[in-house]
Design a protein around this motif. Sequence first.
Motif, short mmCIF file in Angstrom:
data_model
loop_
_atom_site.label_atom_id
_atom_site.label_comp_id
_atom_site.label_asym_id
_atom_site.label_seq_id
_atom_site.Cartn_x
_atom_site.Cartn_y
_atom_site.Cartn_z
N ALA A 122 2.88 4.34 -1.62
CA ALA A 122 2.55 5.50 -2.64
C ALA A 122 4.11 5.25 -2.82
O ALA A 122 4.53 5.32 -4.26
N THR A 123 5.13 5.39 -1.77
CA THR A 123 6.99 6.08 -2.49
C THR A 123 7.26 5.02 -1.32
O THR A 123 7.49 5.16 -0.26
N GLU A 139 0.81 -1.27 -0.19
CA GLU A 139 -0.10 -0.10 0.10
C GLU A 139 0.76 1.78 -0.42
O GLU A 139 0.38 2.84 0.21
N GLY A 174 5.95 -0.04 -9.50
CA GLY A 174 3.88 -0.17 -9.58
C GLY A 174 3.37 0.20 -9.83
O GLY A 174 3.53 2.14 -10.14
N LYS A 175 2.85 0.63 -8.78
CA LYS A 175 2.14 1.62 -8.40
C LYS A 175 2.24 2.62 -7.69
O LYS A 175 2.28 3.65 -6.99
N THR A 176 3.48 1.57 -6.78
CA THR A 176 4.35 2.57 -5.86
C THR A 176 6.08 2.90 -6.65
O THR A 176 6.32 2.23 -7.63
N LYS A 177 6.12 4.29 -6.11
CA LYS A 177 7.33 4.73 -6.65
C LYS A 177 8.64 4.25 -6.04
O LYS A 177 8.50 4.68 -5.18
#
Length: 402
Positions: free
Chosen positions: A258-259, A256, A276-279
Motif C-alpha cells: 500500500a505504501t 500488494e 497507482g494503488k500504491t502511494k
Amino acid sequence: MSKASEILRIAAKGDGITADGRHVAGAVPGDIMQDDGTLQRGPRYVEAPCRHFGKCGGCQLQNADEQSLADFVTSRVANAAEGQGIAVGELLPTHLSPPRSRRRATLHAISSGGKPLIGFREGGSHKVVGLTECHILAPELFDTITALRQLLARRRGKYAVDIELTLVDQGVDCSLKNLPIEGLEQTEGILDFARELGLARLTLDQGYGPETLWEPEPATITLSGTPVSFPSGAFLQATSDGEEILVNDARAWLAEAATVADLFSGLGTFAFALAGKTKVLAAEAARDAHFACKSAAGIFRKPVHSIHRDLFRNPLQLDELNRFSAVLLDPPRAGARDQVDLLAQSTVERVVYVSCNPSSWARDAKKLVDGGYRLEKLRAVGQFRWSTHVELTSLFVRNVAE
C-alpha cells in the motif's frame, strides 16, 4: 614446471582463471593454457566484433560467447551472496542487454596531430581511443560522435573535451565540458551543428558551470508512461531494456504494498512504476532530480511525494521506516550502510534492493539477513554488455515470528 590447464571461469576483473588459480588475461572458459605459456582457444571463444577491442577500455569481454557472458554476470552476483553466507531463495534468469543498446555514455575528445580523437579511454590509462566503430552505443549516440569529430576537425590548437551523451525522448542530449567557444563564427558553428544534427539539447561548460546553448523544447525522459524533465547530467539506467527488467521486478514484488519508500529515487524510475494503488515516498539528494520528480508527479497527478534528502547524512529513521509496508532502494556503488542498519531493525515487510555493485550489496544484504530478513529472489542484470560492470535486483522478505 606448470602444466597445461583449462580456463574454468572469468574473474571479476575479466581475466580467465585456471583450475590451479592462475589468472590469464584475455582468456575465456574452455581455453587451454599450455605449459609453454601459449593460449589454445576453446569452443567458447569468439572473434571480437569491434576492431578496438583489447585497447579501448569500454569493453573487456567481447571475445566471450553469449553463454560465457551470462555465466560471468550470474556468478558475480551469486558468488557475492555466497561469500556472505546468504541463502538465495530463487536465482532468476540473468538478463543481458543487446549490442548497440547503451543510451548514455561519457567520452573524451583530444587533438592528436591536428586531428580529433573521440572515444573511451584505454584500460588503465588516460589515453583516448579514437573510435571508428562502437558495438555498445545506440546508433544515435555514435552518429553524434561522428558529427562532433567533423566539428572539432575545423578547430585549431589543443583541446581536451569531456562529452556526455544521453538518449532522451526528443533525441540526443549532448553536454560538452572544456570546449572554449570564442567569437561569432564559433558560436554560429556550434549552433549549426546542434540544429543540423537535430540535438535534443546542447549544453556547454566552459569552466563556469553548465549552460544550455540549444534546446528547442524541454528535454524529458519518459518513466513508466510519465514524461519527466531531464536535467543535464542526471542519472539514467544505461539501457531501456535493462530499466524494464529492473522495473518489472520491482512491480511484481511490491504489487500488494500500500505504501512504499523509494530511497535514492533519482528522477523517479521506480516511483512512477509503482505509483497507482500504491502511494510512494521518493527521497533523493540531488536537488535537480528531486525537483524534476516532484514536478512530474504534480503535473500528472501521480501518488508520489518527493522529498529532498541526503540519505547518507540523514537516513530515514525507524519511526519513519515503520510507516511503510515496503522499501525500495537503489543506492550508488558505495551501497547504503547506515540506511540498511536502520532498515534491518525496522518492521518493514518487504525490501527491494537494486544495486550496481555486488560487493557493497552483499555487505548490506548480510545486515538485512542478520536483522531477520530472508533473500527470496535475486536476478543478475548485465546492462553494460561486454564489461565487468554488473547490476542486480533482489527481494528481501521479513521472517514471521512463530
